[in-house]
Design a protein around this motif. Structure first.
Motif, PDB file in Angstrom:
ATOM      1  N   ARG A  76       6.873   4.540 -24.178  1.00  0.00           N
ATOM      2  CA  ARG A  76       6.065   3.394 -23.765  1.00  0.00           C
ATOM      3  C   ARG A  76       4.578   3.736 -23.717  1.00  0.00           C
ATOM      4  O   ARG A  76       4.196   4.888 -23.533  1.00  0.00           O
ATOM      5  N   ILE A  77       3.774   2.718 -23.856  1.00  0.00           N
ATOM      6  CA  ILE A  77       2.327   2.861 -23.749  1.00  0.00           C
ATOM      7  C   ILE A  77       1.960   2.899 -22.273  1.00  0.00           C
ATOM      8  O   ILE A  77       2.274   1.964 -21.525  1.00  0.00           O
ATOM      9  N   GLY A  78       1.318   3.966 -21.841  1.00  0.00           N
ATOM     10  CA  GLY A  78       0.927   4.097 -20.446  1.00  0.00           C
ATOM     11  C   GLY A  78      -0.559   4.348 -20.328  1.00  0.00           C
ATOM     12  O   GLY A  78      -1.374   3.450 -20.528  1.00  0.00           O
ATOM     13  N   GLN A  79      -0.920   5.592 -20.026  1.00  0.00           N
ATOM     14  CA  GLN A  79      -2.318   5.966 -19.836  1.00  0.00           C
ATOM     15  C   GLN A  79      -3.184   5.609 -21.037  1.00  0.00           C
ATOM     16  O   GLN A  79      -4.326   5.165 -20.883  1.00  0.00           O
ATOM     17  N   SER A  80      -2.657   5.804 -22.231  1.00  0.00           N
ATOM     18  CA  SER A  80      -3.452   5.536 -23.438  1.00  0.00           C
ATOM     19  C   SER A  80      -3.898   4.088 -23.516  1.00  0.00           C
ATOM     20  O   SER A  80      -4.956   3.779 -24.068  1.00  0.00           O
ATOM     21  N   GLY A  81      -3.092   3.198 -22.968  1.00  0.00           N
ATOM     22  CA  GLY A  81      -3.451   1.790 -22.991  1.00  0.00           C
ATOM     23  C   GLY A  81      -4.621   1.444 -22.098  1.00  0.00           C
ATOM     24  O   GLY A  81      -5.183   0.356 -22.200  1.00  0.00           O
ATOM     25  N   GLU A  82      -5.000   2.382 -21.229  1.00  0.00           N
ATOM     26  CA  GLU A  82      -6.108   2.131 -20.312  1.00  0.00           C
ATOM     27  C   GLU A  82      -7.459   2.497 -20.903  1.00  0.00           C
ATOM     28  O   GLU A  82      -8.472   1.882 -20.576  1.00  0.00           O
ATOM     29  N   ASP A  83      -7.502   3.548 -21.751  1.00  0.00           N
ATOM     30  CA  ASP A  83      -8.817   4.042 -22.143  1.00  0.00           C
ATOM     31  C   ASP A  83      -8.987   4.394 -23.618  1.00  0.00           C
ATOM     32  O   ASP A  83     -10.030   4.913 -24.009  1.00  0.00           O
ATOM     33  N   ILE A  84      -7.993   4.144 -24.453  1.00  0.00           N
ATOM     34  CA  ILE A  84      -8.139   4.403 -25.885  1.00  0.00           C
ATOM     35  C   ILE A  84      -8.340   3.068 -26.602  1.00  0.00           C
ATOM     36  O   ILE A  84      -7.535   2.143 -26.427  1.00  0.00           O
ATOM     37  N   PRO A  85      -9.377   2.946 -27.410  1.00  0.00           N
ATOM     38  CA  PRO A  85      -9.713   1.634 -27.981  1.00  0.00           C
ATOM     39  C   PRO A  85      -8.804   1.170 -29.107  1.00  0.00           C
ATOM     40  O   PRO A  85      -8.758  -0.024 -29.406  1.00  0.00           O
ATOM     41  N   ILE A  86      -8.081   2.096 -29.775  1.00  0.00           N
ATOM     42  CA  ILE A  86      -7.260   1.714 -30.921  1.00  0.00           C
ATOM     43  C   ILE A  86      -5.838   2.214 -30.716  1.00  0.00           C
ATOM     44  O   ILE A  86      -5.591   3.424 -30.665  1.00  0.00           O
ATOM     45  N   ILE A  87      -4.909   1.286 -30.593  1.00  0.00           N
ATOM     46  CA  ILE A  87      -3.486   1.602 -30.447  1.00  0.00           C
ATOM     47  C   ILE A  87      -2.752   1.022 -31.647  1.00  0.00           C
ATOM     48  O   ILE A  87      -2.787  -0.195 -31.877  1.00  0.00           O
ATOM     49  N   VAL A  88      -2.121   1.886 -32.431  1.00  0.00           N
ATOM     50  CA  VAL A  88      -1.376   1.451 -33.618  1.00  0.00           C
ATOM     51  C   VAL A  88       0.110   1.664 -33.354  1.00  0.00           C
ATOM     52  O   VAL A  88       0.537   2.786 -33.062  1.00  0.00           O
ATOM     53  N   CYS A  89       0.891   0.600 -33.447  1.00  0.00           N
ATOM     54  CA  CYS A  89       2.332   0.663 -33.183  1.00  0.00           C
ATOM     55  C   CYS A  89       3.104   0.434 -34.481  1.00  0.00           C
ATOM     56  O   CYS A  89       2.855  -0.549 -35.188  1.00  0.00           O
ATOM     57  N   CYS A  90       4.039   1.335 -34.776  1.00  0.00           N
ATOM     58  CA  CYS A  90       4.816   1.263 -36.013  1.00  0.00           C
ATOM     59  C   CYS A  90       6.245   0.793 -35.738  1.00  0.00           C
ATOM     60  O   CYS A  90       6.818   1.101 -34.686  1.00  0.00           O
ATOM     61  N   PHE A  91       6.814   0.093 -36.710  1.00  0.00           N
ATOM     62  CA  PHE A  91       8.131  -0.531 -36.554  1.00  0.00           C
ATOM     63  C   PHE A  91       8.953  -0.339 -37.830  1.00  0.00           C
ATOM     64  O   PHE A  91       8.399  -0.171 -38.913  1.00  0.00           O
ATOM     65  N   ARG A  92      10.284  -0.408 -37.672  1.00  0.00           N
ATOM     66  CA  ARG A  92      11.193  -0.445 -38.819  1.00  0.00           C
ATOM     67  C   ARG A  92      12.360  -1.351 -38.445  1.00  0.00           C
ATOM     68  O   ARG A  92      12.817  -1.350 -37.302  1.00  0.00           O
ATOM     69  N   GLU A  93      12.830  -2.131 -39.404  1.00  0.00           N
ATOM     70  CA  GLU A  93      13.918  -3.074 -39.089  1.00  0.00           C
ATOM     71  C   GLU A  93      15.158  -2.299 -38.626  1.00  0.00           C
ATOM     72  O   GLU A  93      15.383  -1.167 -39.055  1.00  0.00           O
ATOM     73  N   PRO A  94      15.958  -2.901 -37.729  1.00  0.00           N
ATOM     74  CA  PRO A  94      16.983  -2.113 -37.031  1.00  0.00           C
ATOM     75  C   PRO A  94      18.084  -1.537 -37.906  1.00  0.00           C
ATOM     76  O   PRO A  94      18.548  -0.427 -37.640  1.00  0.00           O
ATOM     77  N   LEU A  95      18.533  -2.245 -38.929  1.00  0.00           N
ATOM     78  CA  LEU A  95      19.586  -1.700 -39.786  1.00  0.00           C
ATOM     79  C   LEU A  95      19.108  -0.422 -40.475  1.00  0.00           C
ATOM     80  O   LEU A  95      19.840   0.572 -40.545  1.00  0.00           O
ATOM     81  N   ALA A  96      17.898  -0.450 -40.980  1.00  0.00           N
ATOM     82  CA  ALA A  96      17.338   0.739 -41.628  1.00  0.00           C
ATOM     83  C   ALA A  96      17.040   1.832 -40.611  1.00  0.00           C
ATOM     84  O   ALA A  96      17.294   3.012 -40.853  1.00  0.00           O
ATOM     85  N   TRP A  97      16.495   1.435 -39.461  1.00  0.00           N
ATOM     86  CA  TRP A  97      16.116   2.429 -38.455  1.00  0.00           C
ATOM     87  C   TRP A  97      17.329   3.185 -37.921  1.00  0.00           C
ATOM     88  O   TRP A  97      17.289   4.405 -37.756  1.00  0.00           O
ATOM     89  N   LEU A  98      18.421   2.485 -37.669  1.00  0.00           N
ATOM     90  CA  LEU A  98      19.608   3.143 -37.124  1.00  0.00           C
ATOM     91  C   LEU A  98      20.123   4.224 -38.072  1.00  0.00           C
ATOM     92  O   LEU A  98      20.452   5.339 -37.643  1.00  0.00           O
ATOM     93  N   VAL A  99      20.190   3.909 -39.356  1.00  0.00           N
ATOM     94  CA  VAL A  99      20.660   4.904 -40.330  1.00  0.00           C
ATOM     95  C   VAL A  99      19.678   6.065 -40.417  1.00  0.00           C
ATOM     96  O   VAL A  99      20.072   7.243 -40.429  1.00  0.00           O
ATOM     97  N   SER A 100      18.393   5.748 -40.479  1.00  0.00           N
ATOM     98  CA  SER A 100      17.388   6.800 -40.585  1.00  0.00           C
ATOM     99  C   SER A 100      17.402   7.692 -39.349  1.00  0.00           C
ATOM    100  O   SER A 100      17.302   8.924 -39.450  1.00  0.00           O
ATOM    101  N   MET A 101      17.568   7.100 -38.187  1.00  0.00           N
ATOM    102  CA  MET A 101      17.603   7.881 -36.947  1.00  0.00           C
ATOM    103  C   MET A 101      18.840   8.768 -36.896  1.00  0.00           C
ATOM    104  O   MET A 101      18.782   9.924 -36.454  1.00  0.00           O
ATOM    105  N   TYR A 102      19.951   8.247 -37.367  1.00  0.00           N
ATOM    106  CA  TYR A 102      21.181   9.045 -37.396  1.00  0.00           C
ATOM    107  C   TYR A 102      21.017  10.245 -38.319  1.00  0.00           C
ATOM    108  O   TYR A 102      21.329  11.390 -37.950  1.00  0.00           O
ATOM    109  N   ARG A 103      20.501  10.030 -39.519  1.00  0.00           N
ATOM    110  CA  ARG A 103      20.308  11.130 -40.470  1.00  0.00           C
ATOM    111  C   ARG A 103      19.343  12.177 -39.909  1.00  0.00           C
ATOM    112  O   ARG A 103      19.569  13.380 -40.039  1.00  0.00           O
ATOM    113  N   TRP A 104      18.269  11.718 -39.297  1.00  0.00           N
ATOM    114  CA  TRP A 104      17.268  12.627 -38.748  1.00  0.00           C
ATOM    115  C   TRP A 104      17.807  13.412 -37.551  1.00  0.00           C
ATOM    116  O   TRP A 104      17.365  14.533 -37.296  1.00  0.00           O
ATOM    117  N   SER A 105      18.762  12.843 -36.843  1.00  0.00           N
ATOM    118  CA  SER A 105      19.284  13.498 -35.631  1.00  0.00           C
ATOM    119  C   SER A 105      19.943  14.837 -35.927  1.00  0.00           C
ATOM    120  O   SER A 105      20.100  15.664 -35.023  1.00  0.00           O
TER     121      SER A 105
END
Length: 222
Positions: free
Chosen positions: A45-74
């Motif tokens: 989660r975004i915590g301290q960085s959300g208070e004082d860093i001017p640029i927050i970039v959040c990355c996403f992947r659709e869940p079907l692809a992410w689940l497989v990719s996360m399993y392989r990486w595990s």
């Protein structure tokens, strides 16, 4: 522009969502300074960085692809891997067993991605969303870097935007291994799913998150 006056940037995103390659591109193409060290875990989660860093970039992947990719990486024994994971698990075992502090990996996908999106909506001038699906060709990646640069009024380092096709690690080192974009662009990961498992993702993925990220048809319709 010296590093002293370059704006700070902090990445967030679940593992396997292109956080490393997006950061690499931003550092190479714009006058920005990474603030990863000494800050909260970029996969949480975004915590301290959300208070004082001017640029927050959040990355996403659709869940079907992410689940497989996360399993392989595990299986990689990465220090950031889930301590609950067992290498004897099948993909469906992984899908329906506890994951970090969540009942399942999809529960984590729902909660963390909703958190990122809500944070961005609350701080539109400081946050931006990047989908990994939009980083899978040189032209698409360039468009994303341009979009980010324009959103934050970043000063570009050179005339041309550079993109990266090789894997980038947490230390921002570029490997000799090409990223397997075709696996995801052609949706070959769907072969890992039984009909029941895929229907379970469609039923339980957060509909608001899917809609916000444009993933509804991918998950519910095919």
């Amino acid at each position: 522009m010296s590093a002293e006056f370059a704006p700070s940037i902090k990445m967030f995103g679940l593992q396997r969502t292109c956080t490393n390659v997006v950061l690499k591109g931003l550092l190479e193409n714009f006058f920005v300074v990474s603030r990863e060290d000494g800050r909260e875990w970029k996969h949480g989660r975004i915590g301290q960085s959300g208070e004082d860093i001017p640029i927050i970039v959040c990355c996403f992947r659709e869940p079907l692809a992410w689940l497989v990719s996360m399993y392989r990486w595990s299986f990689s024994d990465d220090r950031d891997g889930c301590p609950r994971f067992r290498k004897e698990w099948s993909f469906e075992d992984f899908m329906f067993n506890p994951h970090y502090d969540w009942p399942t990996p999809l529960d984590r996908w729902n909660a963390i991605n909703r958190h990122y999106l809500e944070w961005i909506q609350t701080h539109p001038e400081r946050g931006i969303a990047v989908r990994s699906e939009d980083m899978m060709s040189p032209d698409d990646a360039r468009r994303q870097y341009v979009r980010i640069g324009e959103h934050f009024s970043l000063r570009q380092r050179g005339e041309h935007i550079h993109v990266f096709r090789y894997r980038v690690d947490n230390s921002q080192q570029v490997s000799q291994t090409l990223m397997d974009f075709d696996y995801y662009k052609q949706r070959r990961y769907l072969a890992e799913y039984t009909d029941d498992a895929r229907m379970s993702v469609a039923r339980h993925a957060d509909p608001w998150v899917l809609e916000q990220l444009g993933y509804t048809d991918l998950v519910r319709g095919g």
